[in-house]
Design a protein around this motif. Sequence first.
Motif, mmCIF file in Angstrom:
data_model
loop_
_atom_site.group_PDB
_atom_site.id
_atom_site.type_symbol
_atom_site.label_atom_id
_atom_site.label_comp_id
_atom_site.label_asym_id
_atom_site.label_seq_id
_atom_site.Cartn_x
_atom_site.Cartn_y
_atom_site.Cartn_z
ATOM 1 N N VAL A 28 -66.187 -106.828 -34.270
ATOM 2 C CA VAL A 28 -67.277 -106.447 -33.371
ATOM 3 C C VAL A 28 -66.898 -105.271 -32.469
ATOM 4 O O VAL A 28 -67.718 -104.396 -32.205
ATOM 5 N N PHE A 29 -65.647 -105.277 -32.005
ATOM 6 C CA PHE A 29 -65.203 -104.264 -31.058
ATOM 7 C C PHE A 29 -64.036 -103.456 -31.631
ATOM 8 O O PHE A 29 -63.487 -103.772 -32.680
ATOM 9 N N TYR A 30 -63.662 -102.427 -30.880
ATOM 10 C CA TYR A 30 -62.392 -101.741 -31.082
ATOM 11 C C TYR A 30 -61.408 -102.282 -30.050
ATOM 12 O O TYR A 30 -61.797 -102.656 -28.941
ATOM 13 N N TRP A 31 -60.124 -102.307 -30.403
ATOM 14 C CA TRP A 31 -59.099 -102.738 -29.443
ATOM 15 C C TRP A 31 -59.137 -101.852 -28.210
ATOM 16 O O TRP A 31 -58.988 -102.315 -27.080
ATOM 17 N N SER A 32 -59.391 -100.577 -28.428
ATOM 18 C CA SER A 32 -59.423 -99.627 -27.310
ATOM 19 C C SER A 32 -60.543 -99.955 -26.320
ATOM 20 O O SER A 32 -60.458 -99.577 -25.144
ATOM 21 N N ASP A 33 -61.606 -100.657 -26.773
ATOM 22 C CA ASP A 33 -62.682 -101.047 -25.851
ATOM 23 C C ASP A 33 -62.139 -101.903 -24.716
ATOM 24 O O ASP A 33 -62.469 -101.695 -23.541
ATOM 25 N N PHE A 34 -61.315 -102.869 -25.065
ATOM 26 C CA PHE A 34 -60.753 -103.772 -24.058
ATOM 27 C C PHE A 34 -59.725 -103.063 -23.181
ATOM 28 O O PHE A 34 -59.671 -103.301 -21.965
ATOM 29 N N ILE A 35 -58.920 -102.194 -23.801
ATOM 30 C CA ILE A 35 -57.899 -101.481 -23.025
ATOM 31 C C ILE A 35 -58.568 -100.517 -22.050
ATOM 32 O O ILE A 35 -58.179 -100.427 -20.879
ATOM 33 N N PHE A 57 -54.804 -108.292 -18.447
ATOM 34 C CA PHE A 57 -56.223 -108.440 -18.155
ATOM 35 C C PHE A 57 -57.066 -108.250 -19.409
ATOM 36 O O PHE A 57 -58.104 -108.886 -19.566
ATOM 37 N N SER A 58 -56.634 -107.367 -20.290
ATOM 38 C CA SER A 58 -57.377 -107.201 -21.546
ATOM 39 C C SER A 58 -57.331 -108.488 -22.365
ATOM 40 O O SER A 58 -58.305 -108.851 -23.028
ATOM 41 N N VAL A 59 -56.201 -109.200 -22.298
ATOM 42 C CA VAL A 59 -56.091 -110.492 -22.996
ATOM 43 C C VAL A 59 -57.071 -111.493 -22.400
ATOM 44 O O VAL A 59 -57.726 -112.255 -23.123
ATOM 45 N N SER A 60 -57.203 -111.498 -21.069
ATOM 46 C CA SER A 60 -58.144 -112.414 -20.417
ATOM 47 C C SER A 60 -59.584 -112.122 -20.837
ATOM 48 O O SER A 60 -60.374 -113.036 -21.088
ATOM 49 N N LEU A 61 -59.934 -110.847 -20.924
ATOM 50 C CA LEU A 61 -61.285 -110.477 -21.355
ATOM 51 C C LEU A 61 -61.539 -110.892 -22.806
ATOM 52 O O LEU A 61 -62.615 -111.373 -23.147
ATOM 53 N N MET A 62 -60.519 -110.717 -23.648
ATOM 54 C CA MET A 62 -60.651 -111.154 -25.046
ATOM 55 C C MET A 62 -60.823 -112.669 -25.129
ATOM 56 O O MET A 62 -61.606 -113.178 -25.941
ATOM 57 N N LEU A 63 -60.092 -113.383 -24.295
ATOM 58 C CA LEU A 63 -60.182 -114.847 -24.283
ATOM 59 C C LEU A 63 -61.613 -115.291 -23.986
ATOM 60 O O LEU A 63 -62.152 -116.172 -24.667
ATOM 61 N N SER A 82 -60.292 -102.506 -19.206
ATOM 62 C CA SER A 82 -59.297 -103.011 -18.270
ATOM 63 C C SER A 82 -58.717 -101.888 -17.424
ATOM 64 O O SER A 82 -58.529 -102.042 -16.213
ATOM 65 N N THR A 83 -58.438 -100.746 -18.046
ATOM 66 C CA THR A 83 -57.871 -99.611 -17.319
ATOM 67 C C THR A 83 -58.851 -99.058 -16.294
ATOM 68 O O THR A 83 -58.478 -98.757 -15.146
ATOM 69 N N LEU A 84 -60.126 -98.928 -16.676
ATOM 70 C CA LEU A 84 -61.134 -98.408 -15.756
ATOM 71 C C LEU A 84 -61.341 -99.348 -14.568
ATOM 72 O O LEU A 84 -61.466 -98.903 -13.423
ATOM 73 N N GLN A 85 -61.385 -100.647 -14.830
ATOM 74 C CA GLN A 85 -61.541 -101.606 -13.743
ATOM 75 C C GLN A 85 -60.353 -101.532 -12.796
ATOM 76 O O GLN A 85 -60.478 -101.665 -11.585
ATOM 77 N N PHE A 86 -59.183 -101.315 -13.376
ATOM 78 C CA PHE A 86 -57.950 -101.337 -12.597
ATOM 79 C C PHE A 86 -57.770 -100.074 -11.770
ATOM 80 O O PHE A 86 -57.288 -100.127 -10.641
ATOM 81 N N THR A 87 -58.151 -98.924 -12.318
ATOM 82 C CA THR A 87 -57.845 -97.651 -11.664
ATOM 83 C C THR A 87 -59.016 -97.037 -10.915
ATOM 84 O O THR A 87 -58.823 -96.365 -9.902
ATOM 85 N N THR A 88 -60.238 -97.226 -11.418
ATOM 86 C CA THR A 88 -61.400 -96.624 -10.749
ATOM 87 C C THR A 88 -62.350 -97.668 -10.188
ATOM 88 O O THR A 88 -63.403 -97.320 -9.651
ATOM 89 N N PHE A 89 -61.994 -98.965 -10.334
ATOM 90 C CA PHE A 89 -62.784 -100.069 -9.795
ATOM 91 C C PHE A 89 -64.181 -100.154 -10.387
ATOM 92 O O PHE A 89 -65.120 -100.587 -9.736
ATOM 93 N N TYR A 140 -68.773 -97.420 -19.189
ATOM 94 C CA TYR A 140 -68.651 -96.609 -20.394
ATOM 95 C C TYR A 140 -68.378 -97.419 -21.665
ATOM 96 O O TYR A 140 -68.856 -97.052 -22.723
ATOM 97 N N THR A 141 -67.627 -98.498 -21.580
ATOM 98 C CA THR A 141 -67.209 -99.203 -22.787
ATOM 99 C C THR A 141 -68.200 -100.286 -23.179
ATOM 100 O O THR A 141 -69.077 -100.675 -22.399
ATOM 101 N N ALA A 142 -68.005 -100.806 -24.401
ATOM 102 C CA ALA A 142 -68.884 -101.867 -24.905
ATOM 103 C C ALA A 142 -68.708 -103.168 -24.129
ATOM 104 O O ALA A 142 -69.587 -104.022 -24.122
ATOM 105 N N ILE A 143 -67.581 -103.324 -23.465
ATOM 106 C CA ILE A 143 -67.314 -104.555 -22.712
ATOM 107 C C ILE A 143 -68.090 -104.561 -21.405
ATOM 108 O O ILE A 143 -68.407 -105.620 -20.864
ATOM 109 N N SER A 144 -68.389 -103.397 -20.862
ATOM 110 C CA SER A 144 -69.049 -103.321 -19.558
ATOM 111 C C SER A 144 -70.402 -104.021 -19.565
ATOM 112 O O SER A 144 -70.819 -104.610 -18.577
ATOM 113 N N GLY A 145 -71.109 -103.984 -20.692
ATOM 114 C CA GLY A 145 -72.395 -104.657 -20.792
ATOM 115 C C GLY A 145 -72.266 -106.163 -20.687
ATOM 116 O O GLY A 145 -73.150 -106.838 -20.161
#
Length: 243
Positions: free
Chosen positions: A174-181, A149-155, A184-191, A195-200
């Motif tokens: 622009v980002f940190y790799w950990s931003d995507f991870i 899923f992190s790959v899909s977001l990067m795409l 993806s982890t937060l979406q997957f586990t806490t729905f 918190y991350t730069a990707i959420s915006g």
Amino acid sequence: MKKSLYSRLKERLNITENGIVGFWDLVTKVLSYVSLLVIVLAIKKRWNVYKGKEDRIDSIYSLVEIWVIAHVFLAILISAITFYCFTPDNLILLYVLSTYGSIRVFEIIIKQIRVIMFDTIGEKAVELKSARRSIILLLHNVVEMIFWFSVSLMLVCLLEVNMLDESFIHLSEVFYWSDFIKCSTLQFTTFGDNYTAISGLIGNQNLLLINITFWEILVGFIIIVISLARFFSLLPPVKTLNS
């Protein structure tokens, strides 16, 4: 009287259930053949027949375990390569890798539905090797899907560079790799991810990102809530000092 296609398919796939259970047993069984692992196992079986070897169940278990572990590392590697090396010019390769990841996620979901609802229940139920092994393999699947899923977001970020305020060639600018991870982890586990730069970006009315997020939430629900709950209930009781 000539049998319907539905009846012939049920007979060919050895499905004895009727009604809605039989219908979804058939649907998920057909979808389970959309699997790279099924192809690998079929090739292995034919090779053993050609060599005159017995197709032992232990060797199948070992192959499945190697397949699962290898794909965890593959998903992590592709995620890192996409983040640090790929540019918007690598469109074809990006689509190929993202499609492969989507096939893997689809394969995992269908397999878990089969195991939970059909393969281990009913007249022709199969026995699992162990609940503990199933949980460990499932946790590997969860990690793998998070990275796919992190790959899909990067795409999406590479395809729609105009939604970002900054110009860039690689995402690492622009980002940190950990931003995507983390996203993806937060979406997957806490729905959810606030918190991350990707959420915006997800809340920026980007339809493709929203769809990716929706499917991640759905997949996370199926895998974590249903599958893990099912397998944990099968674990043997733990011995205690007071027992």
